[in-house]
Write a protein that holds these residues in place. Structure first.
Motif, short mmCIF file in Angstrom:
data_model
loop_
_atom_site.label_atom_id
_atom_site.label_comp_id
_atom_site.label_asym_id
_atom_site.label_seq_id
_atom_site.Cartn_x
_atom_site.Cartn_y
_atom_site.Cartn_z
N PHE A 133 0.83 -1.20 0.00
CA PHE A 133 0.00 0.00 0.00
C PHE A 133 0.87 1.25 0.00
N SER A 134 0.26 2.37 -0.40
CA SER A 134 0.98 3.65 -0.39
C SER A 134 -0.01 4.80 -0.41
N ASP A 135 0.53 5.98 -0.12
CA ASP A 135 -0.26 7.20 -0.28
C ASP A 135 0.42 8.15 -1.27
N GLY A 136 1.39 7.64 -1.98
CA GLY A 136 2.14 8.46 -2.93
C GLY A 136 3.48 8.91 -2.37
N GLU A 137 3.56 9.09 -1.05
CA GLU A 137 4.81 9.47 -0.40
C GLU A 137 5.38 8.33 0.43
N TYR A 138 4.52 7.70 1.18
CA TYR A 138 4.93 6.61 2.07
C TYR A 138 4.44 5.29 1.50
N TRP A 139 5.25 4.27 1.72
CA TRP A 139 4.93 2.93 1.23
C TRP A 139 4.97 1.96 2.39
N GLY A 140 4.19 0.90 2.27
CA GLY A 140 4.20 -0.10 3.32
C GLY A 140 3.61 -1.41 2.84
N GLU A 141 3.61 -2.37 3.74
CA GLU A 141 3.06 -3.69 3.47
C GLU A 141 2.23 -4.10 4.67
N VAL A 142 1.24 -4.93 4.40
CA VAL A 142 0.35 -5.38 5.45
C VAL A 142 0.08 -6.87 5.27
N LEU A 143 0.02 -7.57 6.39
CA LEU A 143 -0.34 -8.99 6.41
C LEU A 143 -1.74 -9.08 6.99
N LEU A 144 -2.64 -9.65 6.21
CA LEU A 144 -4.05 -9.71 6.59
C LEU A 144 -4.50 -11.16 6.76
N LYS A 145 -5.47 -11.35 7.65
CA LYS A 145 -6.20 -12.61 7.72
C LYS A 145 -7.51 -12.37 6.99
N TYR A 146 -7.97 -13.37 6.27
CA TYR A 146 -9.29 -13.24 5.66
C TYR A 146 -10.11 -14.48 5.97
N PHE A 147 -11.40 -14.26 6.02
CA PHE A 147 -12.33 -15.34 6.35
C PHE A 147 -13.48 -15.32 5.34
N VAL A 148 -13.89 -16.49 4.91
CA VAL A 148 -15.08 -16.61 4.08
C VAL A 148 -16.21 -17.00 5.02
N ASN A 149 -17.17 -16.10 5.19
CA ASN A 149 -18.26 -16.31 6.13
C ASN A 149 -19.32 -17.25 5.56
N GLU A 150 -20.27 -17.64 6.41
CA GLU A 150 -21.35 -18.54 6.01
C GLU A 150 -22.16 -17.98 4.85
N ASP A 151 -22.39 -16.68 4.86
CA ASP A 151 -23.18 -16.05 3.79
C ASP A 151 -22.32 -15.71 2.57
N GLU A 152 -21.12 -16.28 2.51
CA GLU A 152 -20.15 -16.12 1.42
C GLU A 152 -19.59 -14.71 1.31
N SER A 153 -19.80 -13.89 2.35
CA SER A 153 -19.12 -12.60 2.39
C SER A 153 -17.70 -12.84 2.90
N ILE A 154 -16.85 -11.86 2.69
CA ILE A 154 -15.45 -12.00 3.08
C ILE A 154 -15.13 -10.92 4.10
N SER A 155 -14.50 -11.34 5.20
CA SER A 155 -14.08 -10.37 6.21
C SER A 155 -12.57 -10.43 6.34
N TYR A 156 -11.99 -9.29 6.69
CA TYR A 156 -10.54 -9.15 6.79
C TYR A 156 -10.17 -8.70 8.19
N GLU A 157 -8.94 -9.03 8.57
CA GLU A 157 -8.39 -8.61 9.85
C GLU A 157 -6.90 -8.32 9.66
N VAL A 158 -6.48 -7.15 10.13
CA VAL A 158 -5.07 -6.77 10.01
C VAL A 158 -4.27 -7.53 11.06
#
Length: 168
Positions: A133-158
């Protein structure tokens, strides 16, 4: 004199023919050897690049059979196809870039005038995503957890977020 001149011309023509034949036969042999060396070199290069790509894709849902099997046995018989899941997970995460305060899953608050948005996403396995990810000046990386819920929606957690120092 005419006979000696004709004899000289015949000898010269014969020598010219022999030298031309030798040159052309050596040139063909040289070109064949050069083609063989180049082909071998290119095959080795392709093999090397293929091995590097295989190593780079080691951590990927597309190549992780154990993570793929997780989706075959989830939800009591309901099978999720990972080939269709990867683009959906990526697209839903990138859709969050439209948020006025930036993507909430960068793990960073807005620093300057620009918001943080996710640029690249790689689904590592059945549970983790790494994103740039970036904002044009600063750059970074993120490790996320993701889950596929019962209703097939997807949720994320940093899980972890890293912001690099600003380059001068």
């Amino acid at each position: 004199m005419k006979k000696s001149f004709l004899l000289l011309l015949c000898v010269l023509a014969l020598l010219f023919t022999v030298f031309t034949y030798m040159f052309l036969s050596k040139q063909v042999q040289y070109e064949q050897e050069r083609y063989k060396k180049t082909t071998t070199k290119l095959r080795d290069s392709i093999k090397l690049v293929k091995n590097k790509l295989t190593d780079a894709d080691y951590f990927s849902l597309q190549n992780n059979e154990n993570a793929q099997n997780y989706f075959d046995s989830t939800n009591g018989g309901k099978i999720i196809q990972y080939e269709k899941l990867i683009p959906v997970v990526t697209e839903k995460l990138l859709d969050l870039n439209a948020n006025p305060k930036g993507n909430p899953y960068t793990g960073q608050d807005q620093i300057g005038a620009n918001k943080f948005i996710i640029n690249k996403v790689k689904v590592l396995n059945h549970r983790w995503i790494i994103a740039d990810f970036s904002d044009g000046e600063y750059w970074g990386e993120v490790l996320l957890k993701y889950f596929v819920n019962e209703d097939e929606s997807i949720s994320y957690e940093v899980m972890q977020s890293l912001l690099y120092q600003k380059q001068k």
